[in-house]
Enzyme design. Structure first.
Site, PDB file in Angstrom:
ATOM      1  N   ARG A   1     -13.520  -7.964 -14.454  1.00 14.23           N
ATOM      2  CA  ARG A   1     -12.665  -8.498 -15.511  1.00 14.23           C
ATOM      3  C   ARG A   1     -12.724 -10.011 -15.432  1.00 14.23           C
ATOM      4  NH1 ARG A   1      -9.061  -6.837 -11.401  1.00 14.23           N
ATOM      5  NH2 ARG A   1      -7.524  -8.420 -10.767  1.00 14.23           N
TER       6      ARG A   1
ATOM      7  N   ASP B   1      -5.699  -8.475  11.047  1.00 12.29           N
ATOM      8  CA  ASP B   1      -4.263  -8.187  11.124  1.00 12.29           C
ATOM      9  C   ASP B   1      -4.024  -6.686  11.179  1.00 12.29           C
ATOM     10  OD1 ASP B   1      -1.478  -8.946  11.121  1.00 12.29           O
ATOM     11  OD2 ASP B   1      -1.377  -8.180   9.072  1.00 12.29           O
TER      12      ASP B   1
ATOM     13  N   ARG C   1      -6.120  -2.701   5.249  1.00 13.54           N
ATOM     14  CA  ARG C   1      -5.789  -1.604   6.153  1.00 13.54           C
ATOM     15  C   ARG C   1      -6.949  -1.432   7.125  1.00 13.54           C
ATOM     16  NH1 ARG C   1      -1.346  -2.223   4.601  1.00 13.54           N
ATOM     17  NH2 ARG C   1       0.130  -0.701   3.739  1.00 13.54           N
TER      18      ARG C   1
ATOM     19  N   HIS D   1      -0.533  -6.535  12.838  1.00 12.84           N
ATOM     20  CA  HIS D   1      -0.049  -6.136  11.514  1.00 12.84           C
ATOM     21  C   HIS D   1       1.203  -6.954  11.166  1.00 12.84           C
ATOM     22  CE1 HIS D   1      -0.168  -2.579   8.495  1.00 12.84           C
ATOM     23  NE2 HIS D   1       0.249  -3.683   7.907  1.00 12.84           N
TER      24      HIS D   1
ATOM     25  N   GLY E   1      -5.984  -7.980  -6.256  1.00 12.97           N
ATOM     26  CA  GLY E   1      -4.716  -7.666  -6.889  1.00 12.97           C
ATOM     27  C   GLY E   1      -3.761  -8.832  -6.700  1.00 12.97           C
TER      28      GLY E   1
ATOM     29  N   GLY F   1       0.820  -1.206   0.000  1.00 11.93           N
ATOM     30  CA  GLY F   1       0.000   0.000   0.000  1.00 11.93           C
ATOM     31  C   GLY F   1       0.855   1.257   0.000  1.00 11.93           C
TER      32      GLY F   1
ATOM     33  N   ARG G   1     -11.936  -3.371  -8.009  1.00 15.05           N
ATOM     34  CA  ARG G   1     -12.512  -2.067  -8.351  1.00 15.05           C
ATOM     35  C   ARG G   1     -13.357  -2.146  -9.613  1.00 15.05           C
ATOM     36  NH1 ARG G   1      -8.110   2.428  -9.068  1.00 15.05           N
ATOM     37  NH2 ARG G   1      -7.491   0.906 -10.662  1.00 15.05           N
TER      38      ARG G   1
ATOM     39  N   ILE H   1      -1.947  -9.641  -4.120  1.00 21.84           N
ATOM     40  CA  ILE H   1      -2.098 -10.319  -2.829  1.00 21.84           C
ATOM     41  C   ILE H   1      -3.370 -11.151  -2.826  1.00 21.84           C
ATOM     42  CG2 ILE H   1      -2.554  -9.933  -0.371  1.00 21.84           C
ATOM     43  CD1 ILE H   1      -0.531  -7.660  -0.457  1.00 21.84           C
TER      44      ILE H   1
END
Length: 312
Positions: free
Chosen positions: A172, A251, A228, A275, A146, A72, A169, A148
């Site tokens: 596809r 996390d 996040r 984290h 993505g 990120g 987002r 990850i």
């Protein structure tokens, strides 16, 4: 070409750095290693927080590249308006996929199989037998598909899930099947036994898992956040946990670090890791390979990898 490169690791710890550049070691300490105005390539100190990441940016008047060591870039975006036009922002795609995906599966399995209860039972010398949920035959929804998210699906393959659904987002098609858009979440959430959040933090995803999102999840479902903290509305999640309708494995949290006394620490059905997705033994080899590759390209004036945006 001679230019300063600020590195968060001593340069002698990175194999393959090109000789044409000057390397300055800075990992967020109070003293800068050189004049920030001479820095052309800034590698942001890893896990040192936004204040450290942004501190030198305003003085880096000749900067050409900002390279994060995280997937990120939300901790750097607030400082981009301090930079001249044409600065490339690059992320650490390829560094964290394996370790973050490992932790995701760890959190899912530990939560479903009741590992925290077993640990507490062992401490009390209690034998806690009985049936527990398995990951096999469950439907998993990955929100944020993505690199990850794809790595998480790679590791789900042997677990015989009934279905893996993917959301990003925009829609596809991949080799594994359809990736849905965020607008499809209302139809997908009620079907998922496990919802994994692995999306970047953007204005679009901030508060994505709000009260409406969580209400759309089926009773007894597990929410796993390896994205996040602010992707989840903490108060809305607490309400669901305290009613014992949902479970969570986090996390990342909002706030972070989670302060002592915060109700998330003791919320029913909530497993928290600090984290820990990225900082593992897999980090340094991958991070140093990325830096050597990027700086070799930079010294040769070749296109960089992982460019997220260019300042205007």
């Amino acid at each position: 070409m001679t230019a300063d490169v600020w590195l968060p690791f001593p340069p002698d710890k990175i194999d393959g750095l090109p000789d044409a550049l000057r390397y300055r070691f800075w990992n967020g300490g109070p003293q800068y290693p050189a004049d920030p105005a001479d820095c052309a390539f800034y590698v942001v100190p890893y896990m040192q927080g936004m204040e450290v990441a942004l501190r030198p940016l305003g003085a880096m008047t000749n900067l050409r590249v900002v390279q994060t060591l995280s997937a990120g870039v939300d901790h750097v975006r607030p400082g981009l308006d301090r930079l001249p036009a044409g600065v490339q922002l690059c992320n650490a795609r390829g560094v964290h996929e394996a370790s973050t995906a490992e932790l995701t599966l760890t959190l899912v399995l530990a939560s479903l199989r009741g590992i925290p209860d077993f640990v507490r039972g062992q401490q009390r010398e209690e034998w806690q037998s009985g049936f527990r949920p398995a990951l096999a035959d469950k439907t998993v929804l990955i929100v944020g598909y993505g690199s990850i998210g794809a790595a998480i699906e790679d590791r789900l393959v042997p677990f015989e899930c009934a279905r893996v659904a993917r959301v990003a987002r925009s829609s596809r098609t991949t080799e594994r099947g359809q990736v849905h858009a965020f607008t499809d979440l209302p139809e997908l959430l009620p079907e998922a036994d496990v919802v994994v959040l692995s999306t970047p933090l953007t204005e679009q995803t901030r508060g994505l898992a709000d009260a409406e999102f969580l209400a759309g999840m089926k009773d007894g479902a597990l929410l796993v956040n390896v994205a996040r903290g602010p992707v989840v509305d903490t108060e809305a999640l607490l309400a669901e946990l305290e009613s014992e309708r949902l479970h969570a494995a986090l996390d990342v949290t909002d706030p972070e670090p989670l302060p002592a006394g915060h109700p998330l620490w003791h919320a029913p059905g909530c497993l928290i890791s600090p984290h820990a997705g990225g900082p593992t033994s897999a980090f340094m080899p991958r991070a140093t390979r990325l830096l050597a590759s990027q700086l070799t390209r930079f010294a040769a004036d070749e296109p960089l990898d992982n460019v997220v945006l260019t300042t205007e």
